[in-house]
Design an enzyme around this catalytic site. Structure first.
Site, PDB file in Angstrom:
ATOM      1  N   HIS A 258       0.846  -1.187   0.000  1.00 45.39           N
ATOM      2  CA  HIS A 258       0.000   0.000   0.000  1.00 45.39           C
ATOM      3  C   HIS A 258       0.885   1.241   0.000  1.00 45.39           C
ATOM      4  O   HIS A 258       2.033   1.194   0.474  1.00 45.39           O
ATOM      5  CB  HIS A 258      -0.905   0.023   1.225  1.00 45.39           C
TER       6      HIS A 258
ATOM      7  N   GLU B 168       0.946   3.848   1.851  1.00 40.76           N
ATOM      8  CA  GLU B 168       1.432   4.233   3.172  1.00 40.76           C
ATOM      9  C   GLU B 168       2.589   3.354   3.628  1.00 40.76           C
ATOM     10  O   GLU B 168       3.576   3.849   4.195  1.00 40.76           O
ATOM     11  CB  GLU B 168       0.302   4.143   4.211  1.00 40.76           C
TER      12      GLU B 168
ATOM     13  N   CYS C  57      -6.168   1.995   5.684  1.00 42.40           N
ATOM     14  CA  CYS C  57      -6.820   0.772   6.166  1.00 42.40           C
ATOM     15  C   CYS C  57      -6.239   0.403   7.540  1.00 42.40           C
ATOM     16  O   CYS C  57      -5.328   1.064   8.041  1.00 42.40           O
ATOM     17  CB  CYS C  57      -6.591  -0.367   5.181  1.00 42.40           C
TER      18      CYS C  57
ATOM     19  N   CYS D 248      -2.366  -0.259   7.495  1.00 51.09           N
ATOM     20  CA  CYS D 248      -1.565   0.955   7.372  1.00 51.09           C
ATOM     21  C   CYS D 248      -1.674   1.828   8.612  1.00 51.09           C
ATOM     22  O   CYS D 248      -0.680   2.391   9.069  1.00 51.09           O
ATOM     23  CB  CYS D 248      -1.975   1.727   6.123  1.00 51.09           C
TER      24      CYS D 248
END
Length: 150
Positions: A46, A48, A76, A79
């Site tokens: 992801h 992040e 999410c 993260c």
């Protein structure tokens, strides 16, 4: 947030969900990332997570004390948890994610007092632009799927 949006555009160009993130310390970007889950075949790739890894490598340690993250879409649970563990001080979020967001929408991981660190959250930074890049991506995806079935 402009830099995070540029990262989101990179993800969209690859066919990835267009999320971008940058980490800033002392006014300088020390980490950047965009979603690469499909490209890397990695569920942890992801925006992040990539930005956190890059920032940690750049400063030579995993504690990102004094750092702020700018991210186009609400993180999410994975993260948000990584942001807490990394000790990020503040996160600026462009648009919220009512289906899986973990910074106020579905969960509130950064403000969970049972954890060893809490993160200040500010939402709505360049909200229209951040929301539109997501809406546009999913609109194109639905159109493509619709055309494949005709």
């Amino acid at each position: 947030m402009i830099e995070a949006l540029a990262e989101a555009e990179k993800a969209a160009a690859l066919g990835e969900i267009p999320v971008g993130a940058v980490i800033v310390r002392d006014g300088r970007i020390i980490g950047r990332g965009h979603n690469l889950t499909e490209t890397a075949k990695d569920p942890t790739a992801h925006a992040e997570m990539i930005a956190i890894r890059e920032a940690a490598k750049k400063i030579g340690g995993w504690r990102l004390i004094g750092c702020e993250m700018f991210v186009t879409c609400e993180p999410c649970a994975m993260c948000a948890g990584a942001m807490v563990w990394a000790r990020i001080e503040k996160v600026y979020i462009g648009t919220m994610d009512p289906k899986s967001g973990a910074c106020g929408s579905v969960f509130q991981i950064p403000s969970e007092t049972r954890l060893n660190h809490q993160i200040k959250i500010e939402t709505g930074l360049m909200q229209e632009e951040c929301s539109e890049i997501m809406k546009s991506f999913f609109r194109k995806l639905r159109t493509k799927k619709s055309e494949e079935h005709t």
